[in-house]
Design a protein around this motif. Structure first.
Motif, PDB file in Angstrom:
ATOM      1  N   SER A 158       0.839  -1.207   0.000  1.00 50.11           N
ATOM      2  CA  SER A 158       0.000   0.000   0.000  1.00 50.11           C
ATOM      3  C   SER A 158       0.869   1.250   0.000  1.00 50.11           C
ATOM      4  O   SER A 158       0.555   2.236  -0.671  1.00 50.11           O
ATOM      5  N   LYS A 180     -10.314  -2.223   1.295  1.00 50.31           N
ATOM      6  CA  LYS A 180     -10.013  -2.203   2.743  1.00 50.31           C
ATOM      7  C   LYS A 180     -10.544  -0.903   3.358  1.00 50.31           C
ATOM      8  O   LYS A 180     -10.495  -0.721   4.559  1.00 50.31           O
ATOM      9  N   GLU A 183      -7.395   3.449   3.720  1.00 50.77           N
ATOM     10  CA  GLU A 183      -6.102   4.066   3.420  1.00 50.77           C
ATOM     11  C   GLU A 183      -6.116   5.197   2.395  1.00 50.77           C
ATOM     12  O   GLU A 183      -5.332   6.121   2.481  1.00 50.77           O
ATOM     13  N   ASP A 242      -6.127  -1.867  -4.547  1.00 47.90           N
ATOM     14  CA  ASP A 242      -5.407  -2.372  -3.368  1.00 47.90           C
ATOM     15  C   ASP A 242      -6.180  -3.548  -2.804  1.00 47.90           C
ATOM     16  O   ASP A 242      -7.325  -3.420  -2.391  1.00 47.90           O
TER      17      ASP A 242
HETATM   18 MG   LIG Z   1      -1.920  -2.804   2.257  1.00 44.46          MG
END
Ligand SMILES: [Mg+2]
Ligand SMILES: Nc1ncnc2c1ncn2[C@@H]1O[C@H](COP(=O)(O)OP(=O)(O)OP(=O)(O)O)[C@@H](O)[C@H]1O
Length: 363
Positions: A158, A180, A183, A242
């Motif tokens: 990431s 996710k 981020e 990601d």
């Molecule tokens: Mg990651």
């Protein structure tokens, strides 16, 4: 009469032996012999590669070799990993006018290299990947549109994607699929589309498919085969995913696979990161569409070969340093990717663009 204590005798003998003991230095000929790079014919003296010259380099040294009849460059390539172990260094092989150049790169790579964006080289869409022993390695996303990033949890995937966003912001149209969810949300405030659910991901991938079809028709009508040759306005689009493993929906998979197969000519790139490079996550055919690969440390040789190709198990033996990876593109090199914490990435974007446009919602 003096009697020496037998223990003292042993000790003095040991000290004497220790002082005269010289560990045998490994010579180049030992290395060739151990790696099986020797030609043996009946009764004749065995033939070994001959060193023609040796030059010091910032990354270590260069050896120029004459290869005896009966051996070829291919024999060296086939023993690539053995040679790395034998020299205790990362090496590169390059045939030069019938001779073989071995680049022995034994300098240590730095463990943490803060993100910085120097003057890019002349490439259509350059992104900095990380520092190898030879310097900063750039990848041209126009030449290698699809880029696969793999590695165990916490290896630095990431973080690299944040570096790519920082390098591409303002140059390419970035679309992010971050299932996710946390981020990459900071990029939304800067006009970047960030999909955080599978439904949104499907929408982003569908839009890209429509855009690809539109672009293919435009390029066809203009009679050109790739976006670089097109005169009109067709900015590069980079779709960053990601954790590919989180994308489980069949529709998303088929939309993504279609992009991987057809998008390269029309300026649409896919950069995908995953902890699990197995065929359950990404089929062999789709994996083959990724011309550029970056593999952080993985659990074993099988995983390394799955990402980097049949002959490269090196990613299984990387040191456990976050950011350390093997880049396979025009060359295969060990790199340390640059470090850009999210807070820093956010700060950099605000400095560049204090009153940014809000990203359009995903319909
Ligand atoms: Mg990651
Ligand atoms: N290039 C780097 N240099 C130094 N440290 C790094 C680097 N990249 C990552 N790190 C450190 O490792 C941590 C984990 O990195 P990152 O979140 O990028 O891993 P990841 O591969 O995405 O993990 P996951 O698979 O769990 O998402 C970071 O928080 C950071 O502290």
């Amino acid at each position: 009469m003096s009697h020496q204590n037998p223990v003292d005798t042993w000790v003095s003998l040991l000290v004497k032996t220790y002082k005269t003991f010289q560990p045998k230095k490994t010579t180049l000929n030992d290395i060739w012999t151990n790696c099986g790079l020797v030609v043996r014919r009946n009764k004749e003296k065995p033939l070994l590669p001959v060193k023609l010259s040796e030059r010091k380099r910032p990354y270590g040294r260069d050896l120029l070799l004459h290869i005896p009849v009966g051996l070829s460059d291919l024999d060296f390539y086939r023993r690539y990993e053995k040679l790395c172990w034998a020299f205790n260094a990362e090496i590169e092989l390059e045939p030069v006018n019938g001779k073989l150049l071995i680049r022995i790169m034994d300098q240590q790579l730095q463990k943490v290299i803060p993100f910085d964006l120097p003057q890019p080289p002349t490439m259509a869409l350059p992104v900095p990947v990380g520092y190898s022993r030879a310097g900063l390695e750039w990848l041209d996303l126009a030449a290698a549109p699809h880029f696969l990033v793999a590695g165990t949890p916490g290896s630095g995937k990431s973080n690299l994607l944040h570096c790519l966003c920082a390098a591409l912001y303002g140059i390419a149209d970035i679309r992010i699929i971050d299932l996710k969810r946390l981020e990459f949300s900071y990029l939304r405030q800067h006009g970047v589309t960030v999909a955080a659910t599978e439904k949104e991901a499907a929408r982003v991938l569908l839009d890209l498919n429509h855009e690809m079809d539109r672009r293919l028709a435009v390029l066809e009508a203009a009679g050109v085969v790739k976006v670089q040759d097109y005169d009109g306005n067709m900015p590069f689009i980079v779709c960053i995913i990601d954790e590919l493993a989180e994308l489980q929906d069949d529709t998303c998979h088929s939309l993504l696979n279609r992009l991987l197969r057809l998008a390269r000519a029309c300026g649409i790139s896919i950069v995908a990161a995953t902890q699990r490079p197995s065929t359950a996550i990404i089929s062999g055919d789709s994996r083959a569409q990724f011309a550029a690969r970056l593999c952080y440390r993985v659990a074993d040789e099988v995983n390394s070969r799955m990402v980097l190709g049949e002959t490269c198990s090196r990613a299984a033996y990387l040191p456990t340093v976050p950011g350390r990876a093997i880049l396979r593109w025009d060359k295969t090199r060990e790199v340390q990717t640059m470090f850009l914490p999210v807070a820093e990435a956010r700060k950099r974007l605000y400095e560049r663009c204090p009153s940014p446009p809000e990203a359009p919602g995903i319909a």
